[in-house]
Write an enzyme that holds these catalytic residues in place. Structure first.
Site, PDB file in Angstrom:
ATOM      1  N   ASP A   1       0.859  -1.193   0.000  1.00  0.00           N
ATOM      2  CA  ASP A   1       0.000   0.000   0.000  1.00  0.00           C
ATOM      3  C   ASP A   1       0.891   1.237   0.000  1.00  0.00           C
ATOM      4  O   ASP A   1       2.083   1.166   0.306  1.00  0.00           O
ATOM      5  CB  ASP A   1      -0.928   0.006   1.221  1.00  0.00           C
ATOM      6  CG  ASP A   1      -1.830   1.237   1.257  1.00  0.00           C
ATOM      7  OD1 ASP A   1      -2.390   1.595   0.201  1.00  0.00           O
ATOM      8  OD2 ASP A   1      -1.959   1.869   2.320  1.00  0.00           O
ATOM      9  N   SER A   2       0.281   2.369  -0.294  1.00  0.00           N
ATOM     10  CA  SER A   2       1.008   3.636  -0.277  1.00  0.00           C
ATOM     11  C   SER A   2       1.418   4.032   1.137  1.00  0.00           C
ATOM     12  O   SER A   2       2.177   4.976   1.315  1.00  0.00           O
ATOM     13  CB  SER A   2       0.142   4.747  -0.873  1.00  0.00           C
ATOM     14  OG  SER A   2      -1.042   4.902  -0.114  1.00  0.00           O
TER      15      SER A   2
ATOM     16  N   TYR B   1      -0.588   8.522  -2.371  1.00  0.00           N
ATOM     17  CA  TYR B   1      -0.537   8.363  -3.823  1.00  0.00           C
ATOM     18  C   TYR B   1      -1.681   9.105  -4.519  1.00  0.00           C
ATOM     19  O   TYR B   1      -1.593   9.409  -5.701  1.00  0.00           O
ATOM     20  CB  TYR B   1      -0.639   6.883  -4.202  1.00  0.00           C
ATOM     21  CG  TYR B   1       0.624   6.080  -4.029  1.00  0.00           C
ATOM     22  CD1 TYR B   1       1.734   6.585  -3.351  1.00  0.00           C
ATOM     23  CD2 TYR B   1       0.702   4.792  -4.541  1.00  0.00           C
ATOM     24  CE1 TYR B   1       2.877   5.832  -3.187  1.00  0.00           C
ATOM     25  CE2 TYR B   1       1.846   4.030  -4.391  1.00  0.00           C
ATOM     26  CZ  TYR B   1       2.933   4.544  -3.709  1.00  0.00           C
ATOM     27  OH  TYR B   1       4.062   3.785  -3.556  1.00  0.00           O
ATOM     28  N   GLY B   2      -2.756   9.345  -3.784  1.00  0.00           N
ATOM     29  CA  GLY B   2      -3.995   9.832  -4.393  1.00  0.00           C
ATOM     30  C   GLY B   2      -3.933  11.215  -5.005  1.00  0.00           C
ATOM     31  O   GLY B   2      -4.838  11.619  -5.731  1.00  0.00           O
TER      32      GLY B   2
ATOM     33  N   CYS C   1      -4.216  -0.984  -2.215  1.00  0.00           N
ATOM     34  CA  CYS C   1      -4.282   0.468  -2.385  1.00  0.00           C
ATOM     35  C   CYS C   1      -5.193   0.743  -3.573  1.00  0.00           C
ATOM     36  O   CYS C   1      -4.917   0.276  -4.686  1.00  0.00           O
ATOM     37  CB  CYS C   1      -2.874   1.021  -2.642  1.00  0.00           C
ATOM     38  SG  CYS C   1      -2.811   2.774  -3.060  1.00  0.00           S
ATOM     39  N   ASN C   2      -6.272   1.458  -3.345  1.00  0.00           N
ATOM     40  CA  ASN C   2      -7.220   1.733  -4.427  1.00  0.00           C
ATOM     41  C   ASN C   2      -6.583   2.526  -5.562  1.00  0.00           C
ATOM     42  O   ASN C   2      -6.825   2.253  -6.742  1.00  0.00           O
ATOM     43  CB  ASN C   2      -8.431   2.491  -3.883  1.00  0.00           C
ATOM     44  CG  ASN C   2      -9.273   1.650  -2.949  1.00  0.00           C
ATOM     45  OD1 ASN C   2      -8.948   1.518  -1.766  1.00  0.00           O
ATOM     46  ND2 ASN C   2     -10.338   1.066  -3.454  1.00  0.00           N
ATOM     47  N   THR C   3      -5.772   3.514  -5.205  1.00  0.00           N
ATOM     48  CA  THR C   3      -5.145   4.346  -6.232  1.00  0.00           C
ATOM     49  C   THR C   3      -4.179   3.535  -7.084  1.00  0.00           C
ATOM     50  O   THR C   3      -4.226   3.583  -8.317  1.00  0.00           O
ATOM     51  CB  THR C   3      -4.412   5.536  -5.583  1.00  0.00           C
ATOM     52  OG1 THR C   3      -5.357   6.343  -4.861  1.00  0.00           O
ATOM     53  CG2 THR C   3      -3.725   6.396  -6.629  1.00  0.00           C
TER      54      THR C   3
ATOM     55  N   CYS D   1     -10.864   3.859  -0.054  1.00  0.00           N
ATOM     56  CA  CYS D   1      -9.426   3.951   0.219  1.00  0.00           C
ATOM     57  C   CYS D   1      -9.166   3.060   1.419  1.00  0.00           C
ATOM     58  O   CYS D   1      -9.930   3.095   2.398  1.00  0.00           O
ATOM     59  CB  CYS D   1      -9.018   5.394   0.516  1.00  0.00           C
ATOM     60  SG  CYS D   1      -7.324   5.581   1.134  1.00  0.00           S
ATOM     61  N   THR D   2      -8.101   2.266   1.366  1.00  0.00           N
ATOM     62  CA  THR D   2      -7.878   1.291   2.440  1.00  0.00           C
ATOM     63  C   THR D   2      -7.480   1.939   3.761  1.00  0.00           C
ATOM     64  O   THR D   2      -7.493   1.272   4.799  1.00  0.00           O
ATOM     65  CB  THR D   2      -6.809   0.261   2.022  1.00  0.00           C
ATOM     66  OG1 THR D   2      -5.616   0.943   1.599  1.00  0.00           O
ATOM     67  CG2 THR D   2      -7.325  -0.603   0.875  1.00  0.00           C
ATOM     68  N   HIS D   3      -7.147   3.222   3.758  1.00  0.00           N
ATOM     69  CA  HIS D   3      -6.909   3.920   5.023  1.00  0.00           C
ATOM     70  C   HIS D   3      -8.210   4.119   5.817  1.00  0.00           C
ATOM     71  O   HIS D   3      -8.192   4.184   7.049  1.00  0.00           O
ATOM     72  CB  HIS D   3      -6.288   5.303   4.765  1.00  0.00           C
ATOM     73  CG  HIS D   3      -4.834   5.286   4.428  1.00  0.00           C
ATOM     74  ND1 HIS D   3      -4.359   4.914   3.194  1.00  0.00           N
ATOM     75  CD2 HIS D   3      -3.735   5.617   5.162  1.00  0.00           C
ATOM     76  CE1 HIS D   3      -3.036   5.017   3.176  1.00  0.00           C
ATOM     77  NE2 HIS D   3      -2.635   5.442   4.361  1.00  0.00           N
TER      78      HIS D   3
END
EC number: 5.1.1.3
Length: 257
Positions: A12-13, A44-45, A75-77, A185-187
């Site tokens: 992930d970012s 990253y977004g 990470c979605n982005t 977003c995974t956050h």
């Protein structure tokens, strides 16, 4: 080493993908996991597409050199920008994550579906294609949330700062008319409790962690790559920031109830 005994890589970012890692570890408790968070370059977004691609390939190479048998791009982005390129370049199962819009629609609750995500995720063609599937029949509203991953990267997952951020974002909505909130977003799962407070627990909150973990298990099973022996797996976390604080935060989030 037998391929079944190799670890599963997660990327992930930053620390956000740990929300997906937690679900995967519950579903695959015998497996070993290597997690790489690129907190040095987070988020990253808001970056340019080519930079996200370069960073994602660098992270993937790091994990490939550790001998992983599969990769989850948590990470979605990064998924929206690079997943196809990754699959063309690496000969292992690669699983991405995307906003869980389909489960939100299938709840058939009526009302507005809000998709919280980074600006880049919402701007990518992959997301536009997802929206096209449902926009004619559903009331869907994308909600860009710049700055939120940065707060979570600092370990701020509750309290006044998060509450006020979310309160401001949702001030334009009538909570009674929101049926679902998709965490794109995974956050974001780490601030779910505050989100419930802000929206008065009216909406169903959905993220893609379980679906991604289930797809990981399915692909490993179909490829005969699951660990069979009776054991408890382990999780090892790496981070590009290379300081103890971010590693400690990562394990804290992994163990958070």
């Amino acid at each position: 080493m037998n391929i079944n005994d190799k670890p599963i890589g997660f990327f992930d970012s930053g620390v956000g993908g740990i929300s997906v890692l937690k679900e995967a570890f519950k579903l695959l408790p015998k497996e070993d996991f290597l997690y790489y968070g690129d907190s040095k370059n987070a988020p990253y977004g808001t970056k340019k597409v080519e930079e996200v691609k370069t960073l994602t390939f660098n992270a993937t190479d790091f994990l490939m050199n550790k001998g992983i048998k599969a990769l989850v791009v948590a990470c979605n982005t990064a998924t929206s920008v690079t997943i196809n390129d990754l699959r063309e370049n690496y000969d292992i199962p690669i699983i991405g994550i995307e906003p869980a819009l389909k489960p939100a629609v299938e709840l058939k609750k009526g009302g507005k579906i809000i998709i919280m995500a980074t600006p880049m995720t919402l701007a990518e063609k992959k997301f536009a294609n997802l929206m096209d599937l449902y926009k004619e029949t559903e009331d869907i509203e994308p909600l860009p949330c710049p700055g939120l991953p940065e707060l979570i990267e600092q370990g701020i997952v509750s309290g006044d700062v998060i509450y006020n951020y979310l309160k401001d974002k949702f001030s334009k909505y009538d909570n009674e008319k929101i049926s679902s909130i998709v965490l794109g977003c995974t956050h974001y799962p780490f601030i779910e409790e505050t989100l419930k407070e802000v929206t008065h627990n009216k909406a169903c909150i959905i993220d893609g962690s379980f679906g991604t973990s289930r797809e990981l298990k399915r692909q490993l099973k179909n490829s005969n790559m699951l660990r069979e022996e009776n054991r408890v797996g382990k999780v090892t976390i790496f981070n590009s920031r290379e300081d103890r604080d971010i590693i400690d935060l990562s394990y804290k989030l992994f163990n958070m109830k």
